[in-house]
Design a protein around this motif. Structure first.
Motif: not given
Length: 370
Positions: A163-173, A234-241, A93-99
């Motif tokens: 780099q965008l990263s996140f986690s998801d889950s739902g009650i249906v596909d 959850d864990n939604i992040h966007l870092f310069p890399v 990573t080369t900077g702070t989280d933009l989110i």
């Protein structure tokens, strides 16, 4: 396509913009009589099938991974390559989280929904997520088909990799679209747009891209399309890399012989396996007018694929390293754990303790099924 059926094909994508199977019609749903026993080999995005159609003059795309495609009654005997590759490899990573506030530990400040009415944000402690998470309820009375989860403003720089990263889950596909778009003026889209699956278990995603222009202000949009649905984030992040270019076409590779004689092809000292898990090394022999898809054997460890088979069962982290603990949700009572390689060989067995198991240090890199 033969006699309005699509059967026994190997559908291979050469790059990220190619979908293995695209069905186009004026209105949904369009399907041939029979689609079955196809192998979908697209390691560059998460989906096997794209349905494109026009409703009331508006073009729309619906994305299907194999599990969701099978729920429509197709490809009951299909196969999807459990591998996801990027053409950029992150170094640091080369900077702070933009989110702002992407962990939702105490609140969901700095996040908004569009449209404002009939879509509900709730702070939740969904057990498969990490601490707090954001629960989005798309109300069935919503007159608009989509609901967008929107971040606060930030800027991106031309030529910078993120780099965008996140986690998801739902009650249906289901699936969602992720975009970075301008938050003023014409609200134009930037060069980043990506579709992701939503499953009834936790999925973790990482995507790397390079901005084509300077943009400010922009925002991250996560767009849902199903009414009366609930999705956790959850864990939604966007870092310069910083990143290096990685030729993914050499990791998942199509070998072919279009000649009328047998071809012997050197594998240049690289250990491969085919999509059934059969290993290949040394020299590959191909009969006339045949082909084969081979994947480097260490690719599954380096992949960002997060494939789970049982929709009622959640396990994490995934991918995982030898010697680490694997945790399970939605289990009760005494349970045993069996781990198989892609050829169906039992490689490890153990009893679960407090819904977790520690993998052996001797486990070889590769793709496994539990």
């Amino acid at each position: 396509i033969h006699n309005l059926s699509i059967k026994n094909n190997t559908l291979y994508s050469l790059n990220k913009i190619q979908d293995p199977l695209v069905l186009i019609s004026q209105s949904p749903p369009f399907t041939p009589i029979l689609i079955d026993s196809n192998k979908y080999c697209n390691p560059y995005n998460y989906f096997s099938v794209r349905q494109s159609y026009t409703t009331q003059g508006i073009a729309d795309d619906e994305m299907f991974d194999l599990k969701r495609w099978q729920q429509t009654g197709h490809d009951a005997n299909g196969f999807q390559l459990p591998l996801h590759l990027e053409n950029l490899k992150v170094i640091d990573t080369t900077g702070t989280d933009l989110i702002e506030n992407g962990n939702f530990t105490n609140n969901f400040n700095y996040w908004h929904t569009d449209p404002d009415s009939n879509n509900i944000f709730l702070l939740d402690n969904f057990t498969s997520m990490d601490g707090g998470c954001l629960k989005v309820h798309v109300d069935k009375s919503n007159p608009i088909d989509t609901c967008s989860l929107e971040s606060s403003n930030f800027g991106i720089t031309s030529g910078q990799t993120y780099q965008l990263s996140f986690s998801d889950s739902g009650i249906v596909d289901d699936f969602l679209w992720s975009d970075i778009k301008e938050n003023s003026g014409a609200y134009n889209f930037t060069n980043f747009t990506q579709a992701y699956p939503i499953d009834t278990f936790r999925r973790n995603f990482k995507t790397v891209f390079t901005a084509s222009e300077n943009y400010y202000p922009v925002r991250l949009d996560l767009s849902l399309s199903r009414r009366d649905s609930i999705v956790w984030f959850d864990n939604i992040h966007l870092f310069p890399v910083s990143a290096t270019v990685e030729d993914s076409s050499e990791i998942s590779k199509l070998f072919y012989n279009w000649s009328d004689t047998v071809a012997n092809i050197s594998l240049n000292g690289i250990n491969y396996q085919d999509i059934s898990g059969t290993p290949y090394s040394g020299t590959l022999t191909l009969q006339p007018y045949t082909f084969i898809i081979l994947i480097q054997q260490n690719a599954f460890v380096n992949s960002t694929a997060d494939l789970l088979i049982n929709s009622e069962l959640s396990l994490f982290p995934n991918p995982i390293k030898p010697g680490e603990k694997l945790y399970f949700n939605h289990l009760s009572g005494n349970n045993s754990f069996n781990l198989f390689d892609v050829r169906g060989n039992l490689v490890f067995t153990s009893q679960l303790f407090r819904n977790s198991v520690q993998l052996p240090l001797t486990l070889s890199p590769g793709f496994y099924i539990s």
